[in-house]
Design a protein around this motif. Sequence first.
Motif, short mmCIF file in Angstrom:
data_model
loop_
_atom_site.label_atom_id
_atom_site.label_comp_id
_atom_site.label_asym_id
_atom_site.label_seq_id
_atom_site.Cartn_x
_atom_site.Cartn_y
_atom_site.Cartn_z
N ARG A 63 -26.47 -44.96 -7.25
CA ARG A 63 -26.80 -44.13 -6.09
C ARG A 63 -25.56 -43.44 -5.55
N LEU A 64 -24.46 -44.17 -5.44
CA LEU A 64 -23.21 -43.59 -4.93
C LEU A 64 -22.69 -42.50 -5.86
N THR A 106 -24.87 -39.46 -5.71
CA THR A 106 -24.67 -38.77 -4.44
C THR A 106 -23.46 -37.84 -4.54
N LEU A 133 -25.69 -34.56 2.88
CA LEU A 133 -26.25 -33.37 2.23
C LEU A 133 -27.15 -32.62 3.22
N THR A 170 -26.23 -36.28 8.21
CA THR A 170 -26.34 -36.66 6.81
C THR A 170 -25.31 -35.91 5.97
N GLU A 183 -24.37 -34.92 -6.83
CA GLU A 183 -25.27 -33.99 -6.13
C GLU A 183 -24.51 -33.15 -5.12
N LEU A 184 -23.59 -33.74 -4.41
CA LEU A 184 -22.77 -33.00 -3.46
C LEU A 184 -21.98 -31.91 -4.17
N CYS A 238 -32.33 -39.90 -11.46
CA CYS A 238 -32.96 -40.49 -10.27
C CYS A 238 -34.22 -41.25 -10.66
N ASP A 274 -32.76 -40.64 -1.15
CA ASP A 274 -31.89 -41.80 -1.31
C ASP A 274 -30.43 -41.39 -1.48
N LEU A 275 -30.20 -40.18 -1.97
CA LEU A 275 -28.84 -39.71 -2.22
C LEU A 275 -28.19 -39.13 -0.97
N ASN A 276 -28.96 -38.91 0.07
CA ASN A 276 -28.44 -38.28 1.27
C ASN A 276 -27.97 -39.35 2.25
N LEU A 277 -26.69 -39.69 2.16
CA LEU A 277 -26.11 -40.75 2.98
C LEU A 277 -26.10 -40.37 4.45
#
Length: 98
Positions: free
Chosen positions: A24-25, A28, A94, A92, A31-32, A73, A82-85
């Motif tokens: 997940r990290l 993330t 993202l 957030t 994705e960023l 994913c 889930d990827l948007n911390l």
Amino acid sequence: MSPVERPSRRIVADPDTVERDLTRLVLTVVELVRQLVERQCVRRMEQGDLTDDQIETLGVTLMRLEEAMGDLCDRFGLTPQDLNLDLGPLGTLLPTND
């Protein structure tokens, strides 16, 4: 505040979910970076800095990367949300499409 009342600052790693949490990290961060590159490409396209061939190549590459992100994913049971911390008061990580 007594030591009993203070919140723990230690990471509690669950051995059963460590692979998913690490994935997940990593996803993330990927994705960023993907979103930043996509915005840069759009900006350069709007400025006329790219040839038609470069635009086509970047478009195909970004679509493939987005598909690969979706596949990863799915494989690890994650959703884009889930990827948007959550960064607390900062919001957030993202941007959301709300």
